[in-house]
Design an enzyme around this catalytic site. Sequence first.
Site, PDB file in Angstrom:
ATOM      1  N   GLY A 193       0.826  -1.202   0.000  1.00  0.00           N
ATOM      2  CA  GLY A 193       0.000   0.000   0.000  1.00  0.00           C
ATOM      3  C   GLY A 193       0.856   1.246   0.000  1.00  0.00           C
TER       4      GLY A 193
ATOM      5  N   VAL B 244      -1.048   7.298   2.159  1.00  0.00           N
ATOM      6  CA  VAL B 244      -0.440   8.158   3.178  1.00  0.00           C
ATOM      7  C   VAL B 244       0.250   7.338   4.261  1.00  0.00           C
ATOM      8  CG1 VAL B 244      -0.911   9.888   4.947  1.00  0.00           C
ATOM      9  CG2 VAL B 244      -2.102  10.005   2.753  1.00  0.00           C
TER      10      VAL B 244
ATOM     11  N   GLY C 106      -5.345   1.229   3.610  1.00  0.00           N
ATOM     12  CA  GLY C 106      -6.448   2.130   3.909  1.00  0.00           C
ATOM     13  C   GLY C 106      -7.248   1.723   5.134  1.00  0.00           C
TER      14      GLY C 106
ATOM     15  N   HIS D  53      12.843  36.880   4.698  1.00  0.00           N
ATOM     16  CA  HIS D  53      13.961  36.232   4.002  1.00  0.00           C
ATOM     17  C   HIS D  53      15.047  35.895   5.014  1.00  0.00           C
ATOM     18  CE1 HIS D  53      16.995  35.389   0.979  1.00  0.00           C
ATOM     19  NE2 HIS D  53      17.822  36.211   1.627  1.00  0.00           N
TER      20      HIS D  53
END
Length: 472
Positions: A180, A183, A270, A453
């Site tokens: 699988g 996720v 799942g 930044h």
Amino acid sequence: MTQLYDLVIVGAGPGGYTAALQAADFGMKVAIIEEKEVGGVCVNRGCIPTKALLYASHIFSLMQTSDEFGIFTNEISFDYGKMQKYKERSVDTYRQEICRMFEEKKITVVQGKGILRRDRTVEVHGREGKEFYQGKYILLATGAKASVPPIPGSDLPGVVTSDRILSGKDWNYNRVVIIGGGVIGVEMATIFNNLCSQVTIIEKNDHLLGPMDDKVAGELEEILKAKGIQIYCDADQISIEKEDGLICCAKTAQGEEIRQKAGIILIATGRKPDLTGLFGEDIHPEVKDGRLVVDKNFETSEPGVYAIGDLTADIQLAHVAAAQGTFVVENLAGKEHSIRLEVVPNGMFVSLPIVPSCIYTTPEIATVGITEETAKTYGMKVRVGHYSMRDNGKSIITRADDGFIRLVFEAYSNTIVGAQMICPRATDMIGEMATAIANGLSATQLSLAMRAHPTYSEGIKAAIEDAMHTEI
């Protein structure tokens, strides 16, 4: 004797405990029933423990290349048992905080198996024997359980689901095969790859991450392969054998034979709604394709009985369950809704999902809204801005320059309709994009915000500029 409440909730996972806390804030008398631990699968056997192990294993992985930063050590090792204790402390701390809030808000917590009966009554089998709790309203939030397909050999010792693999104290993961590539599969692959295991993913679809954006899935697959993870997609005829250890067998659509030895085989195919023993013989709410059927207000076919989260949703995410729990309670209390699951921007005819989807691999993945491909299916013209993290100052500093930021704008209004990120801190940055979609912000409005930044989020500004220079 039946005890009476305004709201009785079955299941104390993210959907259930969020609804309970919100209802108590609105002055409701609330009881919440949980068969196992407060926090449900997410806190105890899912999100929190997985992310704790991901974090710990990531630190070990970083140490493998610490000499690049001028940091040297004679020996680098890990103690998996101590990692597990760290994970358990994280879980305990989170669970105790939920219990503290329950106590503070005077929510009744009932330990036991809840069975829904007629007349909005829940029968509880617990330490005190059999008890009955009746609510003006009932909310079902029992979540999901691992879905194990009929794979020959899946009952052999050493074949586990994600619930069990997270609880192992002893190291037995030198060779891990994961069946699988969703996720759960890719996050587990990341953990064990970080800890120097030999990891193989076998996926039946033609790419990892199922319904995820193809470009994101493709990028992740290349990154995982570069880390040494073997990946076989388009795999079929999967079986497991016992022969001097475990062997996972499969065949790809191209006819390639796979025989992979393993110490542990994880089945990560799942999860499915957990309706086990939830209903008594005197009640029969409508169920379709294994899910409870609900209306737009999450009410089932039984009046006054509501259901949320993995019991009903196509998207199985903790924050979706929590949002739905909040929605239901606000509805019951007659309050204005404080959260949305989708939005239709001004001048558009498409309803955009504003549920962030996050995957905690390295780099992280986060998406919200729709992709360029989905927009095309709606007949929507879009501008797409793409920014490679290889050009990002923070990524150069941290040597984490894989991935990209991709933003999708409706072409004529320049309203943002989607975002896909695969980069460091993507799971933190996606909230800005969800907020932008929820409020129908344009590229110009997003550009007005100054971004510091060096930060990873500078890539958002650059992706906006790239989109604005795209011809349609």
